[in-house]
Design an enzyme around this catalytic site. Sequence first.
Site, PDB file in Angstrom:
ATOM      1  N   CYS A 288      -0.496   4.244   2.396  1.00 28.49           N
ATOM      2  CA  CYS A 288      -0.560   4.163   3.751  1.00 28.49           C
ATOM      3  C   CYS A 288      -0.375   2.584   4.264  1.00 28.49           C
ATOM      4  O   CYS A 288       0.750   2.267   4.154  1.00 28.49           O
ATOM      5  CB  CYS A 288      -1.865   4.775   4.343  1.00 28.49           C
ATOM      6  N   SER A 289      -1.121   2.031   4.862  1.00 29.19           N
ATOM      7  CA  SER A 289      -1.321   0.749   5.340  1.00 29.19           C
ATOM      8  C   SER A 289      -2.128  -0.274   5.015  1.00 29.19           C
ATOM      9  O   SER A 289      -2.566  -1.059   5.765  1.00 29.19           O
ATOM     10  CB  SER A 289      -0.569   0.758   6.738  1.00 29.19           C
ATOM     11  N   CYS A 290      -2.975  -0.087   3.894  1.00 28.90           N
ATOM     12  CA  CYS A 290      -4.023  -0.908   3.564  1.00 28.90           C
ATOM     13  C   CYS A 290      -3.571  -2.364   3.681  1.00 28.90           C
ATOM     14  O   CYS A 290      -2.353  -2.590   2.993  1.00 28.90           O
ATOM     15  CB  CYS A 290      -4.611  -0.538   2.051  1.00 28.90           C
TER      16      CYS A 290
ATOM     17  N   CYS B 123       0.966  -1.174  -0.094  1.00 32.06           N
ATOM     18  CA  CYS B 123      -0.100   0.060   0.103  1.00 32.06           C
ATOM     19  C   CYS B 123       1.030   1.235  -0.008  1.00 32.06           C
ATOM     20  O   CYS B 123       1.559   1.812   1.125  1.00 32.06           O
ATOM     21  CB  CYS B 123      -0.748   0.106   1.237  1.00 32.06           C
TER      22      CYS B 123
END
Lengths: 218, 114
Positions: A122-124, A119
């Site tokens: 961000c941090s999906c 991702c």
Amino acid sequence: MSEQHDHDHDHDHDHDHAPITVDEKPGYFDLMETAVRELLIERKLFGADEIRRQIEVLDSRTPALGAKVVARAWTDADFKSRLLENGRTGCEELGITFYDDTQLIVLENTPAVHNLIVCTLCSCYPRPVLGLPPDWYKLKPYRARAVYEPRAVLEEFGTSIPDDVEIRVSDSTAIIRYLVLPMRPVGTEHLNEAQLADLVTRDAMIGVIQVGYDREAA
Amino acid sequence: MSATLKKLTAVVPADGEVPLFKEGDAVVIATRSPIGHYRMPTYLRGKSGNIEAVIPGRAVDNEEEGYGRNAGSKGYYYRVAIPMTEIWPDYIGSANDGLRIEIFENWLENPTDV
């Protein structure tokens, strides 16, 4: 906990250690989280029980769930085709709920294609099936390099993908999450579903490594 | 048969009700630079790719959702395939290597319109 940490309780270890305390000042986001949480509770928009419940939901999600999905796909061709058709409903068949209302695409590794997920924004991450992402997944070096030099990143994880194998990097940004379905290792024909699940690690379902099987060690 | 087709073509779908693109279509990612919340990574803006799949079902535009504006903004997301060599001229690896990303409809343009 007291500063002294007097050792009047039974201890299995005899080394000295610093008392476990939090001395650092809370950071900007810590303070913001606390303030927002307290306001939500104070205004009765949210209860402490609901927060605890959500933490329990998150804590119940671990890579063991994803491993179960992978092992089922390896041993049940019909399940595998349903899973590849719709990752979310496939996982739901095994009782894995999607509390965050994301969809899931399961990416099958084959002798011709190796998948990797990232991702960049961000941090999906497929949290319903894998739990929280590892720290390196959330940090900028991985997020930037996975899409720019995936083969170099894979080499650093000890994964060497031949040039005639296509690398597919899936960058998750909005409503879709991805789970890599690794290739079943050779020599595992005699293993049952539970034994197969034991071979499947978090990193293999992110796609940074392949699933290995060492018959000698097993 | 032709009567059925005639009847069907008379149905006018609302904006965003049917996908604008289909599997295999060539697309170009828009180059605009909105201020605020966006879900289209900068490194892909202006790049060309192909629709690999229409993601089933309409969904809210996450960029609008970031501001709490959901009503009426549903549309399609697409899984778009972009060759690594299209993104990075100096890419080291196989020419077959590629990137996949989900993109909301309003970021995609038809290359012949660009």
